[in-house]
Enzyme design. Sequence first.
Site, PDB file in Angstrom:
ATOM      1  N   SER A  34       5.509 -24.476  -5.332  1.00 56.52           N
ATOM      2  CA  SER A  34       6.565 -23.540  -4.946  1.00 56.52           C
ATOM      3  C   SER A  34       7.832 -24.287  -4.540  1.00 56.52           C
ATOM      4  O   SER A  34       7.772 -25.407  -3.998  1.00 56.52           O
ATOM      5  CB  SER A  34       6.057 -22.726  -3.755  1.00 56.52           C
ATOM      6  OG  SER A  34       7.106 -22.019  -3.146  1.00 56.52           O
ATOM      7  N   TYR A  60       1.239 -22.022   4.944  1.00 56.35           N
ATOM      8  CA  TYR A  60       1.244 -21.746   3.500  1.00 56.35           C
ATOM      9  C   TYR A  60       2.001 -22.849   2.757  1.00 56.35           C
ATOM     10  O   TYR A  60       1.502 -23.448   1.802  1.00 56.35           O
ATOM     11  CB  TYR A  60       1.889 -20.380   3.208  1.00 56.35           C
ATOM     12  CG  TYR A  60       2.226 -20.194   1.748  1.00 56.35           C
ATOM     13  CD1 TYR A  60       1.228 -19.923   0.812  1.00 56.35           C
ATOM     14  CD2 TYR A  60       3.537 -20.343   1.271  1.00 56.35           C
ATOM     15  CE1 TYR A  60       1.528 -19.786  -0.540  1.00 56.35           C
ATOM     16  CE2 TYR A  60       3.841 -20.212  -0.072  1.00 56.35           C
ATOM     17  CZ  TYR A  60       2.837 -19.924  -0.971  1.00 56.35           C
ATOM     18  OH  TYR A  60       3.138 -19.804  -2.319  1.00 56.35           O
ATOM     19  N   LYS A  63       0.856 -26.027  -0.086  1.00 54.46           N
ATOM     20  CA  LYS A  63       1.455 -26.367  -1.389  1.00 54.46           C
ATOM     21  C   LYS A  63       1.730 -27.871  -1.459  1.00 54.46           C
ATOM     22  O   LYS A  63       1.443 -28.522  -2.462  1.00 54.46           O
ATOM     23  CB  LYS A  63       2.753 -25.572  -1.611  1.00 54.46           C
ATOM     24  CG  LYS A  63       2.520 -24.087  -1.821  1.00 54.46           C
ATOM     25  CD  LYS A  63       1.741 -23.819  -3.095  1.00 54.46           C
ATOM     26  CE  LYS A  63       1.107 -22.452  -3.129  1.00 54.46           C
ATOM     27  NZ  LYS A  63       0.013 -22.301  -4.081  1.00 54.46           N
TER      28      LYS A  63
HETATM   29  P1  NAD Z   1      -1.618 -13.240  -6.211  1.00 62.85           P
HETATM   30  O1  NAD Z   1      -2.146 -13.037  -4.844  1.00 62.85           O
HETATM   31  O2  NAD Z   1      -1.171 -12.031  -6.986  1.00 62.85           O
HETATM   32  O3  NAD Z   1      -2.689 -14.033  -7.099  1.00 62.85           O
HETATM   33  C1  NAD Z   1      -3.601 -14.941  -6.569  1.00 62.85           C
HETATM   34  C2  NAD Z   1      -4.971 -14.564  -7.090  1.00 62.85           C
HETATM   35  O4  NAD Z   1      -5.927 -15.494  -6.596  1.00 62.85           O
HETATM   36  C3  NAD Z   1      -5.419 -13.177  -6.624  1.00 62.85           C
HETATM   37  O5  NAD Z   1      -5.872 -12.449  -7.744  1.00 62.85           O
HETATM   38  C4  NAD Z   1      -6.563 -13.459  -5.650  1.00 62.85           C
HETATM   39  O6  NAD Z   1      -7.549 -12.440  -5.677  1.00 62.85           O
HETATM   40  C5  NAD Z   1      -7.079 -14.786  -6.178  1.00 62.85           C
HETATM   41  N1  NAD Z   1      -7.760 -15.626  -5.194  1.00 62.85           N
HETATM   42  C6  NAD Z   1      -7.321 -16.021  -3.970  1.00 62.85           C
HETATM   43  N2  NAD Z   1      -8.218 -16.823  -3.393  1.00 62.85           N
HETATM   44  C7  NAD Z   1      -9.251 -16.951  -4.267  1.00 62.85           C
HETATM   45  C8  NAD Z   1     -10.475 -17.670  -4.256  1.00 62.85           C
HETATM   46  N3  NAD Z   1     -10.854 -18.397  -3.213  1.00 62.85           N
HETATM   47  N4  NAD Z   1     -11.291 -17.574  -5.337  1.00 62.85           N
HETATM   48  C9  NAD Z   1     -10.935 -16.823  -6.402  1.00 62.85           C
HETATM   49  N5  NAD Z   1      -9.799 -16.137  -6.470  1.00 62.85           N
HETATM   50  C10 NAD Z   1      -8.955 -16.194  -5.423  1.00 62.85           C
HETATM   51  O7  NAD Z   1      -0.425 -14.302  -6.102  1.00 62.85           O
HETATM   52  P2  NAD Z   1       0.612 -14.766  -7.202  1.00 62.85           P
HETATM   53  O8  NAD Z   1       1.952 -14.286  -6.794  1.00 62.85           O
HETATM   54  O9  NAD Z   1       0.127 -14.462  -8.556  1.00 62.85           O
HETATM   55  O10 NAD Z   1       0.596 -16.333  -6.940  1.00 62.85           O
HETATM   56  C11 NAD Z   1      -0.230 -17.208  -7.687  1.00 62.85           C
HETATM   57  C12 NAD Z   1      -0.050 -18.622  -7.198  1.00 62.85           C
HETATM   58  O11 NAD Z   1       1.323 -18.992  -7.301  1.00 62.85           O
HETATM   59  C13 NAD Z   1      -0.436 -18.826  -5.732  1.00 62.85           C
HETATM   60  O12 NAD Z   1      -1.009 -20.093  -5.607  1.00 62.85           O
HETATM   61  C14 NAD Z   1       0.894 -18.767  -5.023  1.00 62.85           C
HETATM   62  O13 NAD Z   1       0.866 -19.483  -3.825  1.00 62.85           O
HETATM   63  C15 NAD Z   1       1.790 -19.449  -6.044  1.00 62.85           C
HETATM   64  N6  NAD Z   1       3.200 -19.085  -5.887  1.00 62.85           N
HETATM   65  C16 NAD Z   1       3.561 -17.775  -5.895  1.00 62.85           C
HETATM   66  C17 NAD Z   1       4.895 -17.430  -5.738  1.00 62.85           C
HETATM   67  C18 NAD Z   1       5.321 -15.984  -5.745  1.00 62.85           C
HETATM   68  O14 NAD Z   1       6.447 -15.705  -5.358  1.00 62.85           O
HETATM   69  N7  NAD Z   1       4.505 -15.039  -6.177  1.00 62.85           N
HETATM   70  C19 NAD Z   1       5.855 -18.432  -5.575  1.00 62.85           C
HETATM   71  C20 NAD Z   1       5.456 -19.768  -5.579  1.00 62.85           C
HETATM   72  C21 NAD Z   1       4.108 -20.089  -5.742  1.00 62.85           C
HETATM   73  C1  UD1 Z   2       9.098 -16.265   0.159  1.00 66.71           C
HETATM   74  C2  UD1 Z   2       8.460 -17.334   0.991  1.00 66.71           C
HETATM   75  C3  UD1 Z   2       8.115 -18.502   0.095  1.00 66.71           C
HETATM   76  C4  UD1 Z   2       7.197 -18.048  -1.009  1.00 66.71           C
HETATM   77  C5  UD1 Z   2       7.882 -16.903  -1.769  1.00 66.71           C
HETATM   78  C6  UD1 Z   2       6.985 -16.320  -2.796  1.00 66.71           C
HETATM   79  C7  UD1 Z   2       9.319 -17.110   3.258  1.00 66.71           C
HETATM   80  C8  UD1 Z   2      10.195 -17.701   4.310  1.00 66.71           C
HETATM   81  N1  UD1 Z   2       9.345 -17.734   2.065  1.00 66.71           N
HETATM   82  O1  UD1 Z   2      10.288 -16.780  -0.415  1.00 66.71           O
HETATM   83  O2  UD1 Z   2       7.476 -19.510   0.843  1.00 66.71           O
HETATM   84  O3  UD1 Z   2       6.925 -19.106  -1.902  1.00 66.71           O
HETATM   85  O4  UD1 Z   2       8.235 -15.865  -0.850  1.00 66.71           O
HETATM   86  O5  UD1 Z   2       5.921 -15.628  -2.228  1.00 66.71           O
HETATM   87  O6  UD1 Z   2       8.642 -16.128   3.488  1.00 66.71           O
HETATM   88  N2  UD1 Z   2      14.807 -10.210   1.836  1.00 66.71           N
HETATM   89  C9  UD1 Z   2      15.458  -9.146   2.419  1.00 66.71           C
HETATM   90  N3  UD1 Z   2      14.733  -8.020   2.714  1.00 66.71           N
HETATM   91  C10 UD1 Z   2      13.392  -7.926   2.454  1.00 66.71           C
HETATM   92  C11 UD1 Z   2      12.738  -9.020   1.854  1.00 66.71           C
HETATM   93  C12 UD1 Z   2      13.478 -10.145   1.572  1.00 66.71           C
HETATM   94  O7  UD1 Z   2      16.650  -9.195   2.674  1.00 66.71           O
HETATM   95  O8  UD1 Z   2      12.794  -6.888   2.762  1.00 66.71           O
HETATM   96  C13 UD1 Z   2      15.585 -11.412   1.485  1.00 66.71           C
HETATM   97  C14 UD1 Z   2      15.086 -12.676   2.161  1.00 66.71           C
HETATM   98  O9  UD1 Z   2      15.727 -12.863   3.384  1.00 66.71           O
HETATM   99  C15 UD1 Z   2      15.468 -13.736   1.136  1.00 66.71           C
HETATM  100  C16 UD1 Z   2      15.390 -12.993  -0.208  1.00 66.71           C
HETATM  101  O10 UD1 Z   2      15.431 -11.607   0.102  1.00 66.71           O
HETATM  102  O11 UD1 Z   2      16.790 -14.118   1.322  1.00 66.71           O
HETATM  103  C17 UD1 Z   2      14.122 -13.291  -0.966  1.00 66.71           C
HETATM  104  O12 UD1 Z   2      13.016 -13.071  -0.088  1.00 66.71           O
HETATM  105  P1  UD1 Z   2      11.495 -13.158  -0.586  1.00 66.71           P
HETATM  106  O13 UD1 Z   2      11.319 -12.299  -1.786  1.00 66.71           O
HETATM  107  O14 UD1 Z   2      10.627 -12.879   0.585  1.00 66.71           O
HETATM  108  O15 UD1 Z   2      11.336 -14.655  -1.066  1.00 66.71           O
HETATM  109  P2  UD1 Z   2      11.627 -16.028  -0.287  1.00 66.71           P
HETATM  110  O16 UD1 Z   2      11.904 -15.802   1.141  1.00 66.71           O
HETATM  111  O17 UD1 Z   2      12.662 -16.763  -1.055  1.00 66.71           O
END
Ligand code: NAD
Ligand code: UD1
Length: 342
Positions: free
Chosen positions: A128, A153, A157
Amino acid sequence: MENKHCVLVSGGAGYIGSHTAVELVEAGFDVVIADNLSNSDISAVEGVRRITGVDVQFVDVDCCDRAAFDRLFDDYGFDSAIHFAAYKAVGESVSDPMKYYRNNLGSFMNLVDLMRAHGRRNILFSSSATVYGEADTLPVTELSPRKPATSPYGNTKQMCEDILRDSVKAYDSLRGIALRYFNPIGAHPSALIGELPRGVPQNLVPYITQTAAGIRECLSIFGNDYPTPDGSCLRDYIDIVDLAKAHVAALRRMIGGGGERYEVFNIGTGRPVSVFELVETFERVNGVSVNRKVAPRRAGDVVAVWADTSLANRELGWRAERSLDDTLRSAWAWEKHVRGME
Ligand code: NAD
Ligand code: UD1
């Protein structure tokens, strides 16, 4: 007939995993989804099957359960794994850190161990942009320093990146890539899969779509007094299908043997977008209004972060293609699908 390369997608029923599974199948890979459905629903797997027309295999397994995970390696002959299985709620990780360390580190350490024990090669890890924290210079490149994590969290990462780097260095049989995602948003154009947040959404776009759908009363804009052009935070919002395609490109690089044995890539658009701009674009392209108010800053937010994507563009031959307008249309189409609104 030529054997297809098989890929394990752990956490593949989740938001990013399900979209990646679709792109993998469409690129000609065999896919095994492994997920314990702790933060997802089997309907996502059904969505993947409907979109691709392929009966993608699904195994209900907790990656922290080493014996059960081991059996999955016995049962399926994949040579590559994409690991999405983790918890991702930043706030919850602060209040319950052990839940995050146990699941996010435990599942990944099992994966790395089992890949090695079973002689499997390629590991792609979901990292991330959170690893950059409040960066000193923008946009961030892969050489920008990682900042001390501000949440458990974020710490998982960084630790998983290190586990992968050190393991690849020590064990010749392994290759690894960490993809540092910026802010993934939107849904598949079919509106059959998308983001399914449980409870009150913490992230901006699901909060916007639920407010537009009347499920949430009012979007809070967290801060309008940041040192940015309009006072709200800047992020790099990357379309979910573009992000999914980056996994296919990274996997092909590992399979083809190009590049170093351990690599890191930023996956974003390279374009900063403010919170106000995102909300206004959502309203314009979808013809709906989003009730909103300015609220205090949210603890832990960085002011601005966006990606220098030139390394991924050059080395992976990948770039983000979908416009923000189209991405925000897809986010709304998905919300309407989930709510049965049309
Ligand atoms: P998500 O929660 O939708 O998907 C994660 C999946 O992993 C879920 O289906 C959950 O049931 C499964 N899971 C969790 N723990 C498990 C375990 N122990 N065994 C088997 N399955 C398990 O999340 P996502 O948004 O799809 O994110 C996927 C990955 O990307 C995560 O590692 C997250 O940290 C990373 N990531 C997400 C974002 C984002 O904004 N969504 C940003 C940066 C990194
Ligand atoms: C967040 C996490 C980041 C994670 C990512 C994906 C934090 C501090 N960071 O990123 O670690 O990898 O999600 O899961 O939580 N915002 C509003 N109103 C809302 C929600 C968000 O104004 O109701 C703003 C936030 O202040 C930010 C932007 O929207 O400026 C994006 O927020 P968000 O979608 O939560 O992502 P990040 O904070 O960038």
